[in-house]
Design a protein around this motif. Sequence first.
Motif, PDB file in Angstrom:
ATOM      1  N   ARG A 137       0.852  -1.184   0.000  1.00  0.00           N
ATOM      2  CA  ARG A 137       0.000   0.000   0.000  1.00  0.00           C
ATOM      3  C   ARG A 137       0.893   1.241   0.000  1.00  0.00           C
ATOM      4  NH1 ARG A 137      -5.464   0.830   2.270  1.00  0.00           N
ATOM      5  NH2 ARG A 137      -5.807   3.080   2.396  1.00  0.00           N
ATOM      6  N   VAL A 138       0.547   2.216  -0.847  1.00  0.00           N
ATOM      7  CA  VAL A 138       1.356   3.418  -1.014  1.00  0.00           C
ATOM      8  C   VAL A 138       0.461   4.645  -0.862  1.00  0.00           C
ATOM      9  CG1 VAL A 138       2.997   4.622  -2.525  1.00  0.00           C
ATOM     10  CG2 VAL A 138       2.771   2.121  -2.673  1.00  0.00           C
ATOM     11  N   GLY A 139       0.961   5.684  -0.180  1.00  0.00           N
ATOM     12  CA  GLY A 139       0.220   6.935  -0.060  1.00  0.00           C
ATOM     13  C   GLY A 139      -0.090   7.515  -1.428  1.00  0.00           C
ATOM     14  N   TRP A 140      -1.216   8.217  -1.536  1.00  0.00           N
ATOM     15  CA  TRP A 140      -1.732   8.635  -2.839  1.00  0.00           C
ATOM     16  C   TRP A 140      -0.743   9.479  -3.642  1.00  0.00           C
ATOM     17  CZ3 TRP A 140      -4.616   7.203  -6.507  1.00  0.00           C
ATOM     18  CH2 TRP A 140      -5.141   8.096  -7.452  1.00  0.00           C
ATOM     19  N   ALA A 141      -0.114  10.473  -3.012  1.00  0.00           N
ATOM     20  CA  ALA A 141       0.814  11.339  -3.747  1.00  0.00           C
ATOM     21  C   ALA A 141       1.984  10.532  -4.301  1.00  0.00           C
ATOM     22  CB  ALA A 141       1.313  12.466  -2.848  1.00  0.00           C
ATOM     23  N   GLU A 142       2.583   9.682  -3.475  1.00  0.00           N
ATOM     24  CA  GLU A 142       3.708   8.866  -3.929  1.00  0.00           C
ATOM     25  C   GLU A 142       3.253   7.808  -4.923  1.00  0.00           C
ATOM     26  OE1 GLU A 142       7.154   7.219  -4.853  1.00  0.00           O
ATOM     27  OE2 GLU A 142       6.860   9.141  -3.806  1.00  0.00           O
ATOM     28  N   PHE A 143       2.038   7.293  -4.749  1.00  0.00           N
ATOM     29  CA  PHE A 143       1.482   6.286  -5.657  1.00  0.00           C
ATOM     30  C   PHE A 143       1.410   6.835  -7.083  1.00  0.00           C
ATOM     31  CE2 PHE A 143      -2.375   4.245  -7.526  1.00  0.00           C
ATOM     32  CZ  PHE A 143      -1.910   2.933  -7.567  1.00  0.00           C
ATOM     33  N   GLN A 144       0.898   8.060  -7.231  1.00  0.00           N
ATOM     34  CA  GLN A 144       0.795   8.665  -8.563  1.00  0.00           C
ATOM     35  C   GLN A 144       2.168   8.865  -9.199  1.00  0.00           C
ATOM     36  OE1 GLN A 144      -2.655  11.655  -9.146  1.00  0.00           O
ATOM     37  NE2 GLN A 144      -1.979  11.983  -7.058  1.00  0.00           N
ATOM     38  N   LYS A 145       3.110   9.363  -8.408  1.00  0.00           N
ATOM     39  CA  LYS A 145       4.464   9.554  -8.923  1.00  0.00           C
ATOM     40  C   LYS A 145       5.095   8.213  -9.280  1.00  0.00           C
ATOM     41  CE  LYS A 145       5.209  13.701  -6.106  1.00  0.00           C
ATOM     42  NZ  LYS A 145       5.959  14.277  -4.957  1.00  0.00           N
ATOM     43  N   TYR A 201       3.652   5.212 -10.248  1.00  0.00           N
ATOM     44  CA  TYR A 201       3.237   4.553 -11.483  1.00  0.00           C
ATOM     45  C   TYR A 201       3.601   5.386 -12.704  1.00  0.00           C
ATOM     46  CZ  TYR A 201      -1.367   7.083 -11.683  1.00  0.00           C
ATOM     47  OH  TYR A 201      -2.370   8.013 -11.759  1.00  0.00           O
ATOM     48  N   ALA A 202       3.739   6.707 -12.530  1.00  0.00           N
ATOM     49  CA  ALA A 202       4.154   7.543 -13.651  1.00  0.00           C
ATOM     50  C   ALA A 202       5.581   7.238 -14.087  1.00  0.00           C
ATOM     51  CB  ALA A 202       4.030   9.018 -13.286  1.00  0.00           C
ATOM     52  N   ARG A 203       6.439   6.873 -13.141  1.00  0.00           N
ATOM     53  CA  ARG A 203       7.833   6.569 -13.487  1.00  0.00           C
ATOM     54  C   ARG A 203       8.090   5.073 -13.654  1.00  0.00           C
ATOM     55  NH1 ARG A 203       8.385   7.857  -7.821  1.00  0.00           N
ATOM     56  NH2 ARG A 203       9.236   6.074  -6.642  1.00  0.00           N
ATOM     57  N   GLY A 204       7.042   4.257 -13.547  1.00  0.00           N
ATOM     58  CA  GLY A 204       7.196   2.820 -13.753  1.00  0.00           C
ATOM     59  C   GLY A 204       7.771   2.083 -12.574  1.00  0.00           C
ATOM     60  N   ALA A 205       7.473   2.554 -11.363  1.00  0.00           N
ATOM     61  CA  ALA A 205       8.041   1.953 -10.157  1.00  0.00           C
ATOM     62  C   ALA A 205       7.374   0.641  -9.769  1.00  0.00           C
ATOM     63  CB  ALA A 205       7.949   2.938  -8.992  1.00  0.00           C
ATOM     64  N   TYR A 206       6.186   0.344 -10.304  1.00  0.00           N
ATOM     65  CA  TYR A 206       5.444  -0.852  -9.910  1.00  0.00           C
ATOM     66  C   TYR A 206       5.274  -1.767 -11.118  1.00  0.00           C
ATOM     67  CZ  TYR A 206       4.115   2.956  -6.755  1.00  0.00           C
ATOM     68  OH  TYR A 206       4.138   4.048  -5.938  1.00  0.00           O
ATOM     69  N   ASP A 207       5.358  -3.068 -10.878  1.00  0.00           N
ATOM     70  CA  ASP A 207       5.103  -4.034 -11.955  1.00  0.00           C
ATOM     71  C   ASP A 207       3.635  -4.019 -12.359  1.00  0.00           C
ATOM     72  OD1 ASP A 207       7.785  -4.842 -11.734  1.00  0.00           O
ATOM     73  OD2 ASP A 207       7.270  -6.310 -10.187  1.00  0.00           O
ATOM     74  N   ALA A 208       2.779  -3.872 -11.359  1.00  0.00           N
ATOM     75  CA  ALA A 208       1.340  -3.797 -11.591  1.00  0.00           C
ATOM     76  C   ALA A 208       0.735  -2.969 -10.460  1.00  0.00           C
ATOM     77  CB  ALA A 208       0.721  -5.190 -11.630  1.00  0.00           C
ATOM     78  N   TYR A 209      -0.402  -2.371 -10.730  1.00  0.00           N
ATOM     79  CA  TYR A 209      -1.052  -1.600  -9.672  1.00  0.00           C
ATOM     80  C   TYR A 209      -2.552  -1.519  -9.927  1.00  0.00           C
ATOM     81  CZ  TYR A 209      -0.982   2.411 -12.936  1.00  0.00           C
ATOM     82  OH  TYR A 209      -1.152   3.235 -14.018  1.00  0.00           O
ATOM     83  N   CYS A 210      -3.307  -1.387  -8.840  1.00  0.00           N
ATOM     84  CA  CYS A 210      -4.759  -1.252  -8.917  1.00  0.00           C
ATOM     85  C   CYS A 210      -5.134   0.214  -8.749  1.00  0.00           C
ATOM     86  CB  CYS A 210      -5.440  -2.075  -7.826  1.00  0.00           C
ATOM     87  SG  CYS A 210      -5.357  -3.853  -8.088  1.00  0.00           S
ATOM     88  N   VAL A 211      -6.003   0.704  -9.610  1.00  0.00           N
ATOM     89  CA  VAL A 211      -6.423   2.101  -9.525  1.00  0.00           C
ATOM     90  C   VAL A 211      -7.865   2.215  -9.998  1.00  0.00           C
ATOM     91  CG1 VAL A 211      -5.654   2.740 -11.854  1.00  0.00           C
ATOM     92  CG2 VAL A 211      -5.723   4.485 -10.061  1.00  0.00           C
ATOM     93  N   SER A 212      -8.608   3.100  -9.365  1.00  0.00           N
ATOM     94  CA  SER A 212      -9.988   3.357  -9.774  1.00  0.00           C
ATOM     95  C   SER A 212     -10.010   4.472 -10.816  1.00  0.00           C
ATOM     96  CB  SER A 212     -10.842   3.759  -8.567  1.00  0.00           C
ATOM     97  OG  SER A 212     -10.907   2.716  -7.628  1.00  0.00           O
ATOM     98  N   TRP A 213     -11.016   4.442 -11.665  1.00  0.00           N
ATOM     99  CA  TRP A 213     -11.158   5.467 -12.695  1.00  0.00           C
ATOM    100  C   TRP A 213     -12.583   6.013 -12.652  1.00  0.00           C
ATOM    101  CZ3 TRP A 213      -7.713   8.124 -15.255  1.00  0.00           C
ATOM    102  CH2 TRP A 213      -8.113   8.918 -16.337  1.00  0.00           C
ATOM    103  N   VAL A 214     -12.696   7.306 -12.477  1.00  0.00           N
ATOM    104  CA  VAL A 214     -13.995   7.970 -12.430  1.00  0.00           C
ATOM    105  C   VAL A 214     -14.183   8.729 -13.738  1.00  0.00           C
ATOM    106  CG1 VAL A 214     -15.445   9.614 -11.190  1.00  0.00           C
ATOM    107  CG2 VAL A 214     -13.788   8.222  -9.936  1.00  0.00           C
ATOM    108  N   ALA A 215     -15.347   8.607 -14.336  1.00  0.00           N
ATOM    109  CA  ALA A 215     -15.601   9.246 -15.628  1.00  0.00           C
ATOM    110  C   ALA A 215     -15.375  10.746 -15.561  1.00  0.00           C
ATOM    111  CB  ALA A 215     -17.032   8.951 -16.080  1.00  0.00           C
TER     112      ALA A 215
END
Length: 520
Positions: free
Chosen positions: A398-406, A408-422
């Motif tokens: 589990r990663v804090g939201w601010a660090e989580f966004q940074k 996955y943007a730089r490819g730090a995770y092999d896979a990740y779960c994220v919600s998408w709101v229209a």
Amino acid sequence: MRGVRVRTATSSAVGVLLLAVGVGGCSLLSPETKKQEPISVGTTDTVSSLDPAGAYDAGSWALYSNVYQSLLTFAAGSSSPVPDAAERCDFKDQLRTYECVLRPGLKFSNGRGLTAKDVKFSFDRILRIKSDQGPRSLLETLRSVETSGDDRVTFRLKVPDATFPFKIATGGGAIVDSTRYPADRLRTGDEVDGSGPYVLKKYRPGASAELAPAEQYRGGMKRKGSPVVVRYFADSERMSQAWQRRSIDVATRSMPPTDIAALSPADSDVKVMESAAASTRNLVFNLRDGSPVKDVAVRRAVASVVNREALARDVHRRTVEPLYSLVPTGLTGHTTSFYDRYPRPDAAKARQLLREAGIRVPVRFDLAYSQGAATDQEATLLKKQLEASGLFEVTTRRVGWAEFQKGYARGAYDAYCVSWVADFPDPDTFTSPLVGAGNALHSGYSSPRVDRLIEAGQRNEQRGRVAGTFRDIQKIVAEDVPLLPLWQKKDYALSDSTVSGTQYLSDGTGTWRLWQLGRI
């Protein structure tokens, strides 16, 4: 929307909770005193930036739709954008040119007049700054912005894009003061200079935002709102506790699944509004070189093992529906492309896919996740399902939201779960930002076939006639598996019976209408 009611805490439980937090809770206020208090709205969504050029997430955009103004917006109950800062907007030149004329008398909260120069500045800086967390990918079809006088703005598009009015009606179209925001970098600090229906009086990152009705607002929304305090909670359990002791008047995204499953129409003191919109949850893969899930056979094997039905039943208490496509149920082009290709969990099929591709098992990869309801339980069950096949070893974190966004943007995770709101009620919002060129998920996925189909869909003004195009996109995505759709759900807003307007708060257009809330 359909309204139901929810059971409240017993008097003894409320007494225990009040002892824990002191005796200053809202539940002890008289009805007349409470009418004078700001309406308190709770959410687990996070504001990642107060600068519209630096955020493309639900929590930030919810705040933007109240403190900033866009040329267009979405009125409650409408699926088409209507003028806000603009007096009128029209397409020219076969969907390649879009022109807007501003309303007279527009002003920012600091008193400065809003002109076409500010509109151009706001879009130009998004494209110039190119923040990984910003809405640049939403403006992929925008070539340039021109002005004529103080009140006319012209958008030149790279390709025909019938969805462009929808895009500029979102937080990506928020207009900022060109004298207060840097042209080439994000603004820092906790102040906002916008022209929306609210003024941000005080902001405490991760804790609260105090909003007051903006006297200078001139736009499409005619109702003047009440003072509002938005409270931000680290997780849904803490928001649930605040709701049970009534230290918030409204609870929005996202309450725990157990709370939603326990809704009862028999109680009368609480209102619950169900949004007609869908938000989705995806397991996204990192397709960069060196990633253990780069080989499509690995991703197809994961798709062959994951049991969505169990996630919906055991983790989310059937408050979500299994999703087998990018486009959720209810939008044009919804299909079942993943079910057609991977109809049920099949470990034997997954093993065969890996064996034929010459991939040694177990495949080891990490799975990251961040905010949302029941995210820990969800990650735990996904890990259990994958490892039970004997084909994978998964490390969850589990990663804090601010660090989580940074991350996955730089490819730090092999896979990740994220919600998408229209962002807006159109299937393009579930395809272009997720699997298109330069997508907002930064997955490394690129498909010329998908990009051509996305462009074909954007060229069609008749949005009801694009179903075939979006079905083709989803078929390709089910083959390539850059991500795995998990589930979709409707959002709920719980409110005290003395609060009105919660039925208009959100409806899947990305607009959070705090000005619709009032005391009864």
